[in-house]
Design a protein around this motif. Structure first.
Motif, PDB file in Angstrom:
ATOM      1  N   ARG A 229       5.165  -7.096 -11.260  1.00  0.00           N
ATOM      2  CA  ARG A 229       5.906  -6.737 -10.040  1.00  0.00           C
ATOM      3  C   ARG A 229       5.924  -5.232  -9.784  1.00  0.00           C
ATOM      4  O   ARG A 229       6.877  -4.683  -9.262  1.00  0.00           O
ATOM      5  CB  ARG A 229       7.351  -7.264 -10.090  1.00  0.00           C
ATOM      6  N   ARG A 230       4.835  -4.567 -10.139  1.00  0.00           N
ATOM      7  CA  ARG A 230       4.710  -3.145  -9.843  1.00  0.00           C
ATOM      8  C   ARG A 230       3.241  -2.767  -9.829  1.00  0.00           C
ATOM      9  O   ARG A 230       2.394  -3.491 -10.357  1.00  0.00           O
ATOM     10  CB  ARG A 230       5.473  -2.292 -10.857  1.00  0.00           C
ATOM     11  N   VAL A 231       2.967  -1.624  -9.224  1.00  0.00           N
ATOM     12  CA  VAL A 231       1.595  -1.125  -9.151  1.00  0.00           C
ATOM     13  C   VAL A 231       1.303  -0.273 -10.384  1.00  0.00           C
ATOM     14  O   VAL A 231       2.125   0.552 -10.794  1.00  0.00           O
ATOM     15  CB  VAL A 231       1.390  -0.300  -7.868  1.00  0.00           C
ATOM     16  N   THR A 232       0.140  -0.463 -10.969  1.00  0.00           N
ATOM     17  CA  THR A 232      -0.261   0.285 -12.160  1.00  0.00           C
ATOM     18  C   THR A 232      -0.352   1.776 -11.852  1.00  0.00           C
ATOM     19  O   THR A 232      -0.825   2.181 -10.788  1.00  0.00           O
ATOM     20  CB  THR A 232      -1.629  -0.220 -12.653  1.00  0.00           C
ATOM     21  N   THR A 233       0.076   2.599 -12.799  1.00  0.00           N
ATOM     22  CA  THR A 233      -0.026   4.046 -12.639  1.00  0.00           C
ATOM     23  C   THR A 233      -1.314   4.544 -13.287  1.00  0.00           C
ATOM     24  O   THR A 233      -1.880   3.881 -14.166  1.00  0.00           O
ATOM     25  CB  THR A 233       1.166   4.764 -13.292  1.00  0.00           C
ATOM     26  N   PRO A 234      -1.779   5.732 -12.900  1.00  0.00           N
ATOM     27  CA  PRO A 234      -2.960   6.298 -13.557  1.00  0.00           C
ATOM     28  C   PRO A 234      -2.746   6.495 -15.056  1.00  0.00           C
ATOM     29  O   PRO A 234      -3.675   6.328 -15.845  1.00  0.00           O
ATOM     30  CB  PRO A 234      -3.163   7.634 -12.842  1.00  0.00           C
TER      31      PRO A 234
ATOM     32  N   SER B 217      -5.200   7.426  -3.411  1.00  0.00           N
ATOM     33  CA  SER B 217      -4.205   6.505  -2.862  1.00  0.00           C
ATOM     34  C   SER B 217      -3.009   7.219  -2.238  1.00  0.00           C
ATOM     35  O   SER B 217      -2.040   6.575  -1.838  1.00  0.00           O
ATOM     36  CB  SER B 217      -3.702   5.550  -3.954  1.00  0.00           C
ATOM     37  N   ALA B 218      -3.082   8.538  -2.114  1.00  0.00           N
ATOM     38  CA  ALA B 218      -1.939   9.305  -1.605  1.00  0.00           C
ATOM     39  C   ALA B 218      -1.579   8.921  -0.180  1.00  0.00           C
ATOM     40  O   ALA B 218      -0.405   8.981   0.211  1.00  0.00           O
ATOM     41  CB  ALA B 218      -2.249  10.796  -1.690  1.00  0.00           C
ATOM     42  N   ALA B 219      -2.590   8.519   0.606  1.00  0.00           N
ATOM     43  CA  ALA B 219      -2.331   8.181   2.006  1.00  0.00           C
ATOM     44  C   ALA B 219      -2.062   6.692   2.218  1.00  0.00           C
ATOM     45  O   ALA B 219      -1.882   6.246   3.347  1.00  0.00           O
ATOM     46  CB  ALA B 219      -3.517   8.617   2.868  1.00  0.00           C
ATOM     47  N   THR B 220      -2.029   5.931   1.139  1.00  0.00           N
ATOM     48  CA  THR B 220      -1.798   4.490   1.259  1.00  0.00           C
ATOM     49  C   THR B 220      -0.375   4.208   1.719  1.00  0.00           C
ATOM     50  O   THR B 220       0.584   4.731   1.143  1.00  0.00           O
ATOM     51  CB  THR B 220      -2.042   3.804  -0.101  1.00  0.00           C
ATOM     52  N   PRO B 221      -0.196   3.387   2.759  1.00  0.00           N
ATOM     53  CA  PRO B 221       1.157   3.074   3.239  1.00  0.00           C
ATOM     54  C   PRO B 221       2.012   2.404   2.167  1.00  0.00           C
ATOM     55  O   PRO B 221       1.502   1.639   1.339  1.00  0.00           O
ATOM     56  CB  PRO B 221       0.901   2.122   4.410  1.00  0.00           C
ATOM     57  N   GLU B 222       3.293   2.670   2.191  1.00  0.00           N
ATOM     58  CA  GLU B 222       4.204   2.085   1.210  1.00  0.00           C
ATOM     59  C   GLU B 222       4.174   0.566   1.253  1.00  0.00           C
ATOM     60  O   GLU B 222       4.309  -0.100   0.231  1.00  0.00           O
ATOM     61  CB  GLU B 222       5.622   2.587   1.464  1.00  0.00           C
ATOM     62  N   ALA B 223       3.951   0.011   2.438  1.00  0.00           N
ATOM     63  CA  ALA B 223       3.920  -1.447   2.575  1.00  0.00           C
ATOM     64  C   ALA B 223       2.794  -2.058   1.744  1.00  0.00           C
ATOM     65  O   ALA B 223       2.926  -3.173   1.215  1.00  0.00           O
ATOM     66  CB  ALA B 223       3.758  -1.829   4.040  1.00  0.00           C
ATOM     67  N   VAL B 224       1.682  -1.347   1.600  1.00  0.00           N
ATOM     68  CA  VAL B 224       0.564  -1.847   0.808  1.00  0.00           C
ATOM     69  C   VAL B 224       0.925  -1.850  -0.673  1.00  0.00           C
ATOM     70  O   VAL B 224       0.655  -2.816  -1.392  1.00  0.00           O
ATOM     71  CB  VAL B 224      -0.698  -0.991   1.053  1.00  0.00           C
ATOM     72  N   PHE B 225       1.572  -0.769  -1.119  1.00  0.00           N
ATOM     73  CA  PHE B 225       2.036  -0.736  -2.503  1.00  0.00           C
ATOM     74  C   PHE B 225       2.993  -1.900  -2.777  1.00  0.00           C
ATOM     75  O   PHE B 225       2.915  -2.554  -3.815  1.00  0.00           O
ATOM     76  CB  PHE B 225       2.746   0.587  -2.792  1.00  0.00           C
ATOM     77  N   GLU B 226       3.893  -2.143  -1.859  1.00  0.00           N
ATOM     78  CA  GLU B 226       4.881  -3.210  -2.038  1.00  0.00           C
ATOM     79  C   GLU B 226       4.217  -4.580  -2.089  1.00  0.00           C
ATOM     80  O   GLU B 226       4.604  -5.441  -2.891  1.00  0.00           O
ATOM     81  CB  GLU B 226       5.915  -3.150  -0.914  1.00  0.00           C
ATOM     82  N   LEU B 227       3.204  -4.778  -1.248  1.00  0.00           N
ATOM     83  CA  LEU B 227       2.500  -6.059  -1.220  1.00  0.00           C
ATOM     84  C   LEU B 227       1.779  -6.301  -2.543  1.00  0.00           C
ATOM     85  O   LEU B 227       1.857  -7.394  -3.118  1.00  0.00           O
ATOM     86  CB  LEU B 227       1.499  -6.077  -0.067  1.00  0.00           C
ATOM     87  N   ILE B 228       1.102  -5.277  -3.039  1.00  0.00           N
ATOM     88  CA  ILE B 228       0.382  -5.429  -4.307  1.00  0.00           C
ATOM     89  C   ILE B 228       1.354  -5.643  -5.458  1.00  0.00           C
ATOM     90  O   ILE B 228       1.149  -6.499  -6.317  1.00  0.00           O
ATOM     91  CB  ILE B 228      -0.509  -4.196  -4.562  1.00  0.00           C
ATOM     92  N   ALA B 229       2.434  -4.877  -5.474  1.00  0.00           N
ATOM     93  CA  ALA B 229       3.427  -5.021  -6.538  1.00  0.00           C
ATOM     94  C   ALA B 229       3.971  -6.445  -6.587  1.00  0.00           C
ATOM     95  O   ALA B 229       4.119  -7.037  -7.665  1.00  0.00           O
ATOM     96  CB  ALA B 229       4.560  -4.025  -6.339  1.00  0.00           C
ATOM     97  N   ALA B 230       4.242  -7.006  -5.428  1.00  0.00           N
ATOM     98  CA  ALA B 230       4.804  -8.362  -5.371  1.00  0.00           C
ATOM     99  C   ALA B 230       3.811  -9.418  -5.836  1.00  0.00           C
ATOM    100  O   ALA B 230       4.213 -10.514  -6.237  1.00  0.00           O
ATOM    101  CB  ALA B 230       5.255  -8.659  -3.944  1.00  0.00           C
ATOM    102  N   SER B 231       2.523  -9.082  -5.828  1.00  0.00           N
ATOM    103  CA  SER B 231       1.485 -10.038  -6.207  1.00  0.00           C
ATOM    104  C   SER B 231       1.135  -9.985  -7.690  1.00  0.00           C
ATOM    105  O   SER B 231       0.355 -10.806  -8.175  1.00  0.00           O
ATOM    106  CB  SER B 231       0.206  -9.772  -5.388  1.00  0.00           C
ATOM    107  N   THR B 232       1.695  -9.020  -8.420  1.00  0.00           N
ATOM    108  CA  THR B 232       1.368  -8.880  -9.842  1.00  0.00           C
ATOM    109  C   THR B 232       2.462  -9.492 -10.713  1.00  0.00           C
ATOM    110  O   THR B 232       3.641  -9.477 -10.337  1.00  0.00           O
ATOM    111  CB  THR B 232       1.217  -7.398 -10.240  1.00  0.00           C
ATOM    112  N   PRO B 233       2.107 -10.023 -11.874  1.00  0.00           N
ATOM    113  CA  PRO B 233       3.128 -10.531 -12.790  1.00  0.00           C
ATOM    114  C   PRO B 233       4.140  -9.465 -13.199  1.00  0.00           C
ATOM    115  O   PRO B 233       5.301  -9.785 -13.449  1.00  0.00           O
ATOM    116  CB  PRO B 233       2.301 -10.998 -13.996  1.00  0.00           C
TER     117      PRO B 233
END
Length: 260
Positions: A223-228, A205-221
């Motif tokens: 409000r953040r993306v899970t870490t490894p 996921s290193a090349a994933t745009p920040e906007a994608v992380f933000e979109l996923i974070a906003a969709s989770t209860p």
């Protein structure tokens, strides 16, 4: 808590993590090392990274090269592990993944998907897990205890990216998880799956745009993306005595994005 005959404290376990030299695999290996377990760091090509990880706990970690698609290489890895530590593997984490580009725009669609795409993933994911499980069974049965944790994906429930070959192989692994759990339960062996989505951040996921992380974070209860590291915690649960009555399950660890 007193461990039953079919449960071992994490500090007494010998854990083999496939594909453990980097990314999520390295996080899984470090999670078990942090709990005092002995860990085999399996790798295919990344020897330097695997040796560096093992050097973080030289008395309790061992780097071993093996292609999980090759049953002879897998058996040799388990044999070398037993010679080094003097006992069999008790815990198996099937994390290895064949070469794969996590780029939806570059993946084949319905009109261009070939059996070769599917077979490439099935060989590495399903065949690889079958090989490692079969190599692990004699030692687990000898000890009267075993933990098998397979790494899946939340794309089963939410196929928003056209990873047809990857998702199909992981679906096959989920089926193996449930059928093996049924057959191996009498041996004191549990078999479970942990499924995640985009993790922040791995090599994949290193090349994933920040906007994608933000979109996923906003969709989770949460409000953040899970870490490894958070994902790896679930593997500790399944492997620990607290997971002794859990088997045949698929636990989605993605901050609540997908409901199984």
């Amino acid at each position: 808590m007193t461990a039953s005959p079919s449960a071992l404290p994490l500090s007494e376990q010998l854990v083999l993590v496939t594909g453990a030299s980097r990314g999520l695999g390295a996080c899984l290996a470090r999670a078990f090392l942090a709990q005092g377990a002995r860990v085999v760091v399996n790798y295919l090509n990344s020897a330097e990274a695997a040796e560096a990880l093992a050097a973080e706990a030289p008395e309790r970690a061992l780097a071993v090269q093996a292609d999980v698609r090759d049953p002879e290489a897998v058996r040799a890895m388990f044999a070398a592990t037993r010679v080094h530590f003097g006992e069999p593997v008790t815990t198996l984490i099937n994390n290895a993944l064949p070469d794969f580009s996590f780029n939806g725009d570059a993946r084949p669609g319905p009109d261009t998907l070939t059996w070769e795409h599917l077979d490439h993933q099935l060989q590495g994911v399903a065949r690889g897990a079958l090989n490692t499980v079969q190599a692990a069974l004699p030692g687990m049965r000898e000890r009267g205890v075993g933990r098998i944790v397979n790494i899946g994906t939340n794309l089963f429930q939410n196929p928003v990216v056209p990873y047809h070959d990857y998702t199909a192989a992981k679906a096959a692994l989920l089926s193996l998880t449930r059928t093996l759990a049924h057959d191996l339960g009498p041996d004191g062996i549990t078999v479970n799956m942990i499924s995640g989505g985009l993790l922040r951040t791995t090599d994949a996921s290193a090349a994933t745009p920040e906007a994608v992380f933000e979109l996923i974070a906003a969709s989770t209860p949460l409000r953040r993306v899970t870490t490894p590291e958070e994902f790896a915690d679930a593997a500790l649960l399944f492997a620990s005595p607290w997971g002794r009555a859990i088997t045949g399950q698929n636990l989605v660890v993605d901050g609540g994005l997908v409901k199984d």
